[in-house]
Structure formats: structure tokens, C-alpha cells
Design a protein around this motif. Sequence first.
Motif, PDB file in Angstrom:
ATOM      1  N   LYS A 165       0.845  -1.188   0.000  1.00 38.87           N
ATOM      2  CA  LYS A 165       0.000   0.000   0.000  1.00 38.87           C
ATOM      3  C   LYS A 165       0.883   1.241   0.000  1.00 38.87           C
ATOM      4  CE  LYS A 165      -4.237  -1.792   0.460  1.00 38.87           C
ATOM      5  NZ  LYS A 165      -5.337  -1.533  -0.489  1.00 38.87           N
ATOM      6  N   ALA A 166       0.500   2.233  -0.787  1.00 42.52           N
ATOM      7  CA  ALA A 166       1.259   3.476  -0.952  1.00 42.52           C
ATOM      8  C   ALA A 166       2.637   3.242  -1.544  1.00 42.52           C
ATOM      9  CB  ALA A 166       1.365   4.253   0.360  1.00 42.52           C
ATOM     10  N   GLY A 167       2.900   2.028  -2.021  1.00 43.26           N
ATOM     11  CA  GLY A 167       4.113   1.750  -2.775  1.00 43.26           C
ATOM     12  C   GLY A 167       5.385   1.577  -1.985  1.00 43.26           C
ATOM     13  N   SER A 170      11.262  12.487   3.145  1.00 37.66           N
ATOM     14  CA  SER A 170      11.627  12.759   1.755  1.00 37.66           C
ATOM     15  C   SER A 170      10.589  12.209   0.791  1.00 37.66           C
ATOM     16  CB  SER A 170      12.992  12.148   1.440  1.00 37.66           C
ATOM     17  OG  SER A 170      12.953  10.746   1.603  1.00 37.66           O
ATOM     18  N   GLY A 171       9.640  11.440   1.315  1.00 36.07           N
ATOM     19  CA  GLY A 171       8.590  10.966   0.420  1.00 36.07           C
ATOM     20  C   GLY A 171       7.805   9.773   0.894  1.00 36.07           C
ATOM     21  N   ASN A 172       8.436   8.598   0.999  1.00 35.75           N
ATOM     22  CA  ASN A 172       7.682   7.374   1.239  1.00 35.75           C
ATOM     23  C   ASN A 172       6.997   7.341   2.601  1.00 35.75           C
ATOM     24  OD1 ASN A 172       8.054   6.215  -1.251  1.00 35.75           O
ATOM     25  ND2 ASN A 172       9.828   5.018  -0.654  1.00 35.75           N
ATOM     26  N   HIS A 173       7.693   7.740   3.653  1.00 35.08           N
ATOM     27  CA  HIS A 173       7.034   7.751   4.964  1.00 35.08           C
ATOM     28  C   HIS A 173       5.901   8.768   4.973  1.00 35.08           C
ATOM     29  CE1 HIS A 173       6.348   7.506   9.264  1.00 35.08           C
ATOM     30  NE2 HIS A 173       6.565   8.806   9.370  1.00 35.08           N
ATOM     31  N   LYS A 224       6.445  11.712  -5.435  1.00 34.87           N
ATOM     32  CA  LYS A 224       6.220  11.474  -4.012  1.00 34.87           C
ATOM     33  C   LYS A 224       5.399  12.598  -3.390  1.00 34.87           C
ATOM     34  CE  LYS A 224      10.133   8.364  -3.385  1.00 34.87           C
ATOM     35  NZ  LYS A 224      11.320   7.983  -2.619  1.00 34.87           N
ATOM     36  N   LYS A 225       5.638  13.836  -3.828  1.00 35.82           N
ATOM     37  CA  LYS A 225       4.797  14.947  -3.364  1.00 35.82           C
ATOM     38  C   LYS A 225       3.345  14.734  -3.796  1.00 35.82           C
ATOM     39  CE  LYS A 225       8.420  18.502  -3.512  1.00 35.82           C
ATOM     40  NZ  LYS A 225       8.841  19.772  -4.155  1.00 35.82           N
ATOM     41  N   GLY A 283      15.695   8.180  -0.668  1.00 39.24           N
ATOM     42  CA  GLY A 283      15.099   7.731   0.584  1.00 39.24           C
ATOM     43  C   GLY A 283      16.123   7.335   1.634  1.00 39.24           C
ATOM     44  N   LEU A 284      17.422   7.416   1.302  1.00 39.74           N
ATOM     45  CA  LEU A 284      18.463   6.932   2.212  1.00 39.74           C
ATOM     46  C   LEU A 284      19.433   8.034   2.631  1.00 39.74           C
ATOM     47  CD1 LEU A 284      19.270   3.544   0.418  1.00 39.74           C
ATOM     48  CD2 LEU A 284      17.623   3.981   2.245  1.00 39.74           C
ATOM     49  N   LYS A 285      18.965   9.263   2.667  1.00 42.74           N
ATOM     50  CA  LYS A 285      19.833  10.397   2.983  1.00 42.74           C
ATOM     51  C   LYS A 285      19.836  10.767   4.459  1.00 42.74           C
ATOM     52  CE  LYS A 285      19.341  12.668  -1.540  1.00 42.74           C
ATOM     53  NZ  LYS A 285      18.956  13.924  -2.221  1.00 42.74           N
ATOM     54  N   VAL A 286      19.056  10.082   5.277  1.00 43.70           N
ATOM     55  CA  VAL A 286      18.908  10.472   6.676  1.00 43.70           C
ATOM     56  C   VAL A 286      19.828   9.640   7.575  1.00 43.70           C
ATOM     57  CG1 VAL A 286      16.583  11.384   6.451  1.00 43.70           C
ATOM     58  CG2 VAL A 286      16.898   8.935   6.819  1.00 43.70           C
ATOM     59  N   PRO A 287      20.184  10.173   8.753  1.00 45.61           N
ATOM     60  CA  PRO A 287      21.140   9.478   9.626  1.00 45.61           C
ATOM     61  C   PRO A 287      20.470   8.517  10.601  1.00 45.61           C
ATOM     62  CG  PRO A 287      20.693  11.653  10.513  1.00 45.61           C
ATOM     63  CD  PRO A 287      19.903  11.550   9.222  1.00 45.61           C
TER      64      PRO A 287
END
Length: 315
Positions: A48-50, A78-81, A108-109, A232-236
Motif C-alpha cells: 500500500k502506498a508503494g 523525503s517521500g515514502n514515509h 512522491k509529493k 530515501g536513504l539520505k537520513v542518519p
Amino acid sequence: MTIPTFSDVLVAHDRIKPFIHRTPVLTSSFINELCGAELFFKCENFQKAGAFKARGAVNAVFGLNEDQASLGVATHSSGNHGSCLSYAAGRRGIPCTVVMPHTAPQAKKDAVRGYGARIVECEPSTSSREAVFAEVVSKSGAEFVHPYADPRVIAGQATCSKELVEQVEGIEVVIAPIGGGGMVSGSCLTLSNLAPDIQIYAAEPEQADDACRSFKAGHIIADDAPQTIADGLKVPLTDITWNFVKNHVADILTASDNEIIDAMKLTWRRMKIVIEPSSAVSLATIFKNKQVFAGRRVGVILTGGNVDIEKLPWL
């Protein structure tokens, strides 16, 4: 810091079942021959929601009491969450606000708005998104559902690996992409309880390799605004996800943006499924580290399929 337990995972799975897909596991003999291992792709791109993040978002939203829910939910993403929290909030009929970098993919927006949420834009850095988000919450009083540093979210993400080991026997290794570490933490939580002999690997872009450097250093190293095709992988990492990574992950492997794009293209062409760059990192690192996976049965979590088809990375 509240660490979720496996009991939380079981509760989460029962709670979210009406609102998520039990996603399929696919295989490709062609890809198996190329990498010298037997790969089992857990296809959260069909979720759901990809994206897999629907699991954690639904668990958090439907775990709220009525007073909490009445004020709505908010997050930065950034989008998916963001789109998955919007989806969950819409199913419960409560408001949702998402702080997003203005550079986030338009697809994503559009998904976030399509599920009924309000977007507040920020600069593409961790410091900016946190500052803008703090202002949003202070005005609304909405319940903060963190993209990954939230025990409710981690317990929800952990249901993915639970399904995987129920669907495929004899898995020896599980690999998933890592940014903030929500999916990897959930995998660690489930597998350390259900199948402790399974090795857990994380996959990361070379250009946003703070988790890999943290793993080698033995403490969290955070980059503020890394640049990579895997948006989607830019966060710490945070304290709660680092707790799982340092105690359960065998290694963190990296791949270049070009290698990630090649893995993404191969998956589209040979498996006929749409995955996003962040989702392709795992396969890219498997090809780059064939000796690690050779001859083994490997669960590969394809985390999402939300791609802006007007701006594909190879165009």
C-alpha cells in the motif's frame, strides 16, 4: 529510549493486517546466475502506498487513542514515509501534515497530497527539516510519527521480515537498504527472535554512507545533507536504530550511484517490476560483494517502487 519487543511486532501485525498487503516473494533465475546466490525478493514495492513504510505508519496511526488522534499526525519525510502516513491517516479519517524537502521527487509529493495530507516544504538537509517540523508541531499539537526513530514504526516494519521467513524456508541471509535504519531495525527485531541464525546485512549508497562509517567507528556519524540518487536513504541513524544495528547487523555494504542505477535497470528489465533507486541498493551491493553471498539463500527486501517516471535516473 523505548526499545520495541517482539510482542510489539505480533500486536502490530494483527493491527495492520486490514490495511496492508502481505506482499509476494519473487525470484529470478537469471539474476541468481549472475550473482551466484539464490535470491528471494520480498516485494514491498507492491505494498500500500508503494513502500514498506505503510506498515509502520499504519501501526502508529491505529495505535493512537482518540484524544491523540483528534489532533492529527505529522512527520518529516523525503517521500515514502510521508505518503504512507498520509495513507494511514486517511484510513482513520484524521489530519496529516508532512514536512518535505523541496527537492523531493514530484511523484512522491503528488502521492502525499493524493492521500489528503498537507505539505510544508523545507531545505534538503536534516537540520532544516527538523527546524521547520518543530514549528509545524508547535502550532498544531499533532502527534509526531517519526519516519524511523519510533518504536511503533519499527514494530510495524518488523512485520515484513516476519512474513518473509513464513513465506520462504531456509533463508540464510537477509539484506535491506539503510538510511535512518527503520527497516533494518525491524528486521533485526524479528529475526533475532524468530531466526537468530540468519545473518543481517544493510546496504547503503557510497555517497550517503554515514551508517557504514558509523558501523566501522562504533558510534553514530551523521551527515547533514548527502547527495545520492537513492533519495530515501539520505537520513542518519538515531539512538534507537543504532541500538539494533550495532547489536545485530553483520556488516554494512555500499554501492555507487551508477551501480545502484544498473541494479534498478536490471530489475525492471528482467523481473518486470518497478523499484525505486533506494530499493535497488541491496541488489547493487550483492553484485559488488558476490563472495559474501555466494551459494546462499538470501532474502532481499525491495523497499519501494515510487518513481517519478518523467525523471528516471538513466535518462
